[in-house]
Motif scaffolding. Structure first.
Motif, PDB file in Angstrom:
ATOM      1  N   ASN A 204      39.625 -19.369 -52.137  1.00 38.31           N
ATOM      2  CA  ASN A 204      38.923 -18.132 -51.795  1.00 38.31           C
ATOM      3  C   ASN A 204      38.370 -17.452 -53.034  1.00 38.31           C
ATOM      4  N   PHE A 205      39.140 -17.487 -54.120  1.00 35.82           N
ATOM      5  CA  PHE A 205      38.678 -16.923 -55.390  1.00 35.82           C
ATOM      6  C   PHE A 205      37.414 -17.621 -55.855  1.00 35.82           C
ATOM      7  N   GLU A 206      37.412 -18.951 -55.802  1.00 33.27           N
ATOM      8  CA  GLU A 206      36.263 -19.735 -56.236  1.00 33.27           C
ATOM      9  C   GLU A 206      35.050 -19.482 -55.326  1.00 33.27           C
ATOM     10  N   LYS A 207      35.294 -19.360 -54.034  1.00 32.15           N
ATOM     11  CA  LYS A 207      34.204 -19.088 -53.089  1.00 32.15           C
ATOM     12  C   LYS A 207      33.565 -17.740 -53.372  1.00 32.15           C
ATOM     13  N   ARG A 208      34.400 -16.731 -53.622  1.00 32.65           N
ATOM     14  CA  ARG A 208      33.872 -15.400 -53.930  1.00 32.65           C
ATOM     15  C   ARG A 208      33.068 -15.419 -55.223  1.00 32.65           C
ATOM     16  N   ARG A 209      33.572 -16.164 -56.208  1.00 28.40           N
ATOM     17  CA  ARG A 209      32.874 -16.244 -57.500  1.00 28.40           C
ATOM     18  C   ARG A 209      31.485 -16.860 -57.328  1.00 28.40           C
ATOM     19  N   LYS A 210      31.397 -17.938 -56.555  1.00 32.76           N
ATOM     20  CA  LYS A 210      30.112 -18.596 -56.339  1.00 32.76           C
ATOM     21  C   LYS A 210      29.155 -17.708 -55.547  1.00 32.76           C
ATOM     22  N   ASN A 211      29.690 -17.006 -54.549  1.00 34.70           N
ATOM     23  CA  ASN A 211      28.851 -16.092 -53.765  1.00 34.70           C
ATOM     24  C   ASN A 211      28.303 -14.973 -54.629  1.00 34.70           C
ATOM     25  N   LEU A 212      29.146 -14.484 -55.550  1.00 33.66           N
ATOM     26  CA  LEU A 212      28.711 -13.411 -56.447  1.00 33.66           C
ATOM     27  C   LEU A 212      27.607 -13.895 -57.384  1.00 33.66           C
TER      28      LEU A 212
END
Length: 226
Positions: A210-218
């Protein structure tokens, strides 16, 4: 939960600013304007400065020359590598603990998970992270393997040094985490050693995913708007 404790001005600023960093309302590299926060929260600059020094000690804020306080960058690679190793360690610890998990400790876990739900209802991610850490520590301590526990503690410390306690948790993920905790509690109660190792490992890895997904979305959002 948190509203039952009287906050002073510094504690209020600390809670709000840290929450914004955790939720990525304040993004890595962003300058934190002390006077702006003081005006918004109807206080002087002194409590704001004190709160930011506390966040600096937690490595969530850094001071840059001629700029002032800014949100600290995240070493994503180190964080993700550490969490994946921690997932293996905590999964094994949970399987050992499940062999003979004490009834009184089960009750503690149930109560902690309920307190986490209450903290989430009040949008207190900081309190949630403290309760969450206690939840996992109780399980790992029941593994009965001191070397394993020491290795897990070192991994926890490494994660904190990368980004600060609880800062990789955020409101959407913690809702999922509470439900996963319930499954872990049920498996501890039934003594399902193999299944709980898989579930506990997946529980930790989902946080990293989830952390990685949020980072990519940002990154995508910033690329579109820039």
């Amino acid at each position: 939960m948190s509203t039952m404790i009287k906050e002073n001005k510094q504690q209020k600023v600390y809670r709000i600013v840290k929450g914004r960093i955790i939720e990525r309302e304040y993004v890595p590299g962003q300058r934190i304007v002390i006077d702006q926060i003081a005006k918004e929260l109807e206080t002087s600059s002194i409590p704001v400065r004190e709160a930011l020094r506390q966040l600096e000690a937690e490595r969530l804020v850094v001071y840059k020359r001629n700029v002032g306080p800014v949100v600290a960058e995240v070493n994503e690679s180190d964080y993700l590598d550490t969490v994946h190793v921690l997932a293996l360690l905590e999964g094994y610890a949970a399987s050992l603990a499940a062999e003979n998990f004490p009834e009184e400790k089960l009750n503690e876990l149930i109560e902690l998970n309920q307190l986490m739900e209450e903290a989430l209802e009040e949008f207190d991610i900081i309190l949630f992270s403290r309760l969450n850490a206690t939840f996992h520590r109780i399980i790992c301590e029941e593994s009965g393997n001191n070397f394993l526990l020491e290795s897990i503690q070192n991994a926890w410390n490494r994660i904190d040094s990368i980004r600060g306690t609880g800062s990789t948790l955020y409101s959407k993920r913690v809702k999922e985490s509470i439900e996963e905790h319930k499954e872990i509690i049920a498996l501890l109660q039934s003594g399902a050693t193999k299944e709980i190792e898989r579930v506990a490992r997946a529980h930790k890895i989902r946080t990293a995913e989830n952390f990685e997904k949020r980072r990519k979305n940002l990154i995508q959002t910033n690329t579109i708007t820039s």
